[in-house]
Motif scaffolding. Structure first.
Motif, PDB file in Angstrom:
ATOM      1  N   GLU A 201       0.839  -0.886   0.064  1.00 17.77           N
ATOM      2  CA  GLU A 201      -0.058  -0.035  -0.074  1.00 17.77           C
ATOM      3  C   GLU A 201       0.730   1.317  -0.052  1.00 17.77           C
ATOM      4  O   GLU A 201       0.609   2.363  -0.721  1.00 17.77           O
ATOM      5  N   LEU A 202       1.761   1.120   0.699  1.00 16.01           N
ATOM      6  CA  LEU A 202       2.881   2.424   0.866  1.00 16.01           C
ATOM      7  C   LEU A 202       3.418   2.634  -0.710  1.00 16.01           C
ATOM      8  O   LEU A 202       3.425   3.661  -0.987  1.00 16.01           O
ATOM      9  N   ALA A 203       3.988   1.747  -1.299  1.00 18.32           N
ATOM     10  CA  ALA A 203       4.378   1.692  -2.651  1.00 18.32           C
ATOM     11  C   ALA A 203       3.472   2.317  -3.673  1.00 18.32           C
ATOM     12  O   ALA A 203       3.966   3.151  -4.447  1.00 18.32           O
ATOM     13  N   ALA A 204       2.312   1.611  -3.481  1.00 16.80           N
ATOM     14  CA  ALA A 204       1.177   2.235  -4.419  1.00 16.80           C
ATOM     15  C   ALA A 204       0.873   3.629  -4.141  1.00 16.80           C
ATOM     16  O   ALA A 204       0.634   4.552  -5.041  1.00 16.80           O
ATOM     17  N   LEU A 205       0.984   4.274  -2.785  1.00 12.78           N
ATOM     18  CA  LEU A 205       0.670   5.565  -2.636  1.00 12.78           C
ATOM     19  C   LEU A 205       1.715   6.621  -3.172  1.00 12.78           C
ATOM     20  O   LEU A 205       1.505   7.622  -3.465  1.00 12.78           O
ATOM     21  N   ALA A 206       3.052   6.238  -3.050  1.00 14.42           N
ATOM     22  CA  ALA A 206       4.060   6.575  -3.502  1.00 14.42           C
ATOM     23  C   ALA A 206       4.096   6.813  -5.058  1.00 14.42           C
ATOM     24  O   ALA A 206       4.182   7.746  -5.727  1.00 14.42           O
ATOM     25  N   ASP A 207       3.613   5.750  -5.631  1.00 12.81           N
ATOM     26  CA  ASP A 207       3.331   5.644  -7.052  1.00 12.81           C
ATOM     27  C   ASP A 207       2.265   6.689  -7.637  1.00 12.81           C
ATOM     28  O   ASP A 207       2.231   7.247  -8.740  1.00 12.81           O
ATOM     29  N   ALA A 208       1.302   6.586  -6.881  1.00 15.49           N
ATOM     30  CA  ALA A 208      -0.197   7.308  -7.298  1.00 15.49           C
ATOM     31  C   ALA A 208      -0.108   8.738  -6.904  1.00 15.49           C
ATOM     32  O   ALA A 208      -0.986   9.499  -7.253  1.00 15.49           O
ATOM     33  N   GLY A 209       0.800   9.276  -6.235  1.00 21.03           N
ATOM     34  CA  GLY A 209       0.719  10.665  -5.933  1.00 21.03           C
ATOM     35  C   GLY A 209       0.857  11.643  -6.933  1.00 21.03           C
ATOM     36  O   GLY A 209       1.539  11.377  -7.733  1.00 21.03           O
ATOM     37  N   THR A 210      -0.259  12.731  -6.981  1.00 24.02           N
ATOM     38  CA  THR A 210      -0.399  13.549  -8.068  1.00 24.02           C
ATOM     39  C   THR A 210      -0.787  14.707  -7.481  1.00 24.02           C
ATOM     40  O   THR A 210      -1.414  14.881  -6.321  1.00 24.02           O
TER      41      THR A 210
ATOM     42  N   GLU B 244       8.323   6.807   5.913  1.00 19.04           N
ATOM     43  CA  GLU B 244       7.777   5.553   6.711  1.00 19.04           C
ATOM     44  C   GLU B 244       8.534   4.421   6.338  1.00 19.04           C
ATOM     45  O   GLU B 244       8.886   3.441   7.126  1.00 19.04           O
ATOM     46  N   PHE B 245       9.141   4.156   5.102  1.00 17.71           N
ATOM     47  CA  PHE B 245       9.684   3.052   4.730  1.00 17.71           C
ATOM     48  C   PHE B 245      11.296   3.044   5.457  1.00 17.71           C
ATOM     49  O   PHE B 245      11.628   2.204   5.896  1.00 17.71           O
ATOM     50  N   LEU B 246      11.879   4.485   5.657  1.00 17.89           N
ATOM     51  CA  LEU B 246      12.976   4.346   6.352  1.00 17.89           C
ATOM     52  C   LEU B 246      12.826   4.132   7.819  1.00 17.89           C
ATOM     53  O   LEU B 246      13.501   3.531   8.498  1.00 17.89           O
TER      54      LEU B 246
END
Length: 204
Positions: free
Chosen positions: A12-21, A35-37
């Motif tokens: 979900e985190l990766a999807a949020l980063a990829d979908a940010g506009t 958050e990943f860090l």
């Protein structure tokens, strides 16, 4: 609506980063990266330090690993743990570092004594209290002299305590290859440490 990133899965985190506009996309991605860090900086640092043996170098390589991971985050499929994905990136950074610098002291921090004896070939200590420091130093020097492909298996299995399957996945090899390399690493260590009855020809 504010999303609690700490409750999100890696996928979900990766999807949020990829979908940010939009106007807030940049800051939103930075929140995801933070958050990943927070989740993985410590284990990635530990993995790298176990390979390079220097805290300052390990910190730099940890940063490089996360920068590379974030740049390639769109290629993270979410089908496996994020740690497995970034650990492979981190190991590649360690290999690059090893090619750039002829550094021998990869293990400056002390390992637990029982781990050191396990790495050295499951030889029980006669007097642990008297021999621990000297034996650790000998094992660490021997591990530092192992070829990278053998050293990585020892680090992942004995230091990180990953399973054979997890180690195979990280190194992108078969479990049989992990088993073989671990056997050869221990055989090489026994020879280097002067264990009786070990024939160097068995190293292969």
């Amino acid at each position: 609506m504010t999303i609690d990133l700490s409750q999100c899965t890696d996928r979900e985190l990766a999807a949020l980063a990829d979908a940010g506009t939009g106007a807030g996309a940049g800051s939103g991605r930075q929140d995801v990266y933070r958050e990943f860090l927070a989740r993985y900086k410590a284990p990635v640092f530990r993995l790298i330090r176990s390979n390079v043996g220097d805290a300052d170098e390990a910190m730099d390589l940890t940063q490089e690993s996360f920068v590379a991971a974030f740049a390639a985050l769109g290629r993270y499929d979410g089908g496996r743990p994020f740690y497995s994905w970034i650990a492979r990136i981190a190991l590649n950074k360690c290999r690059d570092w090893g090619r750039r610098r002829a550094v021998r002291a990869f293990f400056t921090r002390a390992l637990p004594l029982e781990t050191a004896y396990d790495v050295a070939g499951d030889t029980p200590a006669v007097d642990v209290e008297a021999a621990d420091r000297a034996e650790l130093a000998r094992v660490q020097r021997a591990i530092a002299d192992l070829p990278a492909r053998l050293r990585e298996v020892i680090v992942l299995r004995a230091v990180e305590e990953l399973s054979q399957a997890e180690t195979a996945a990280l190194l992108d090899v078969s479990e049989k290859t992990v088993e073989t390399r671990l056997y050869r690493a221990r055989a090489r260590l026994r020879t280097m440490l002067g264990a009786a009855g070990e024939d160097s020809d068995s190293i292969g």
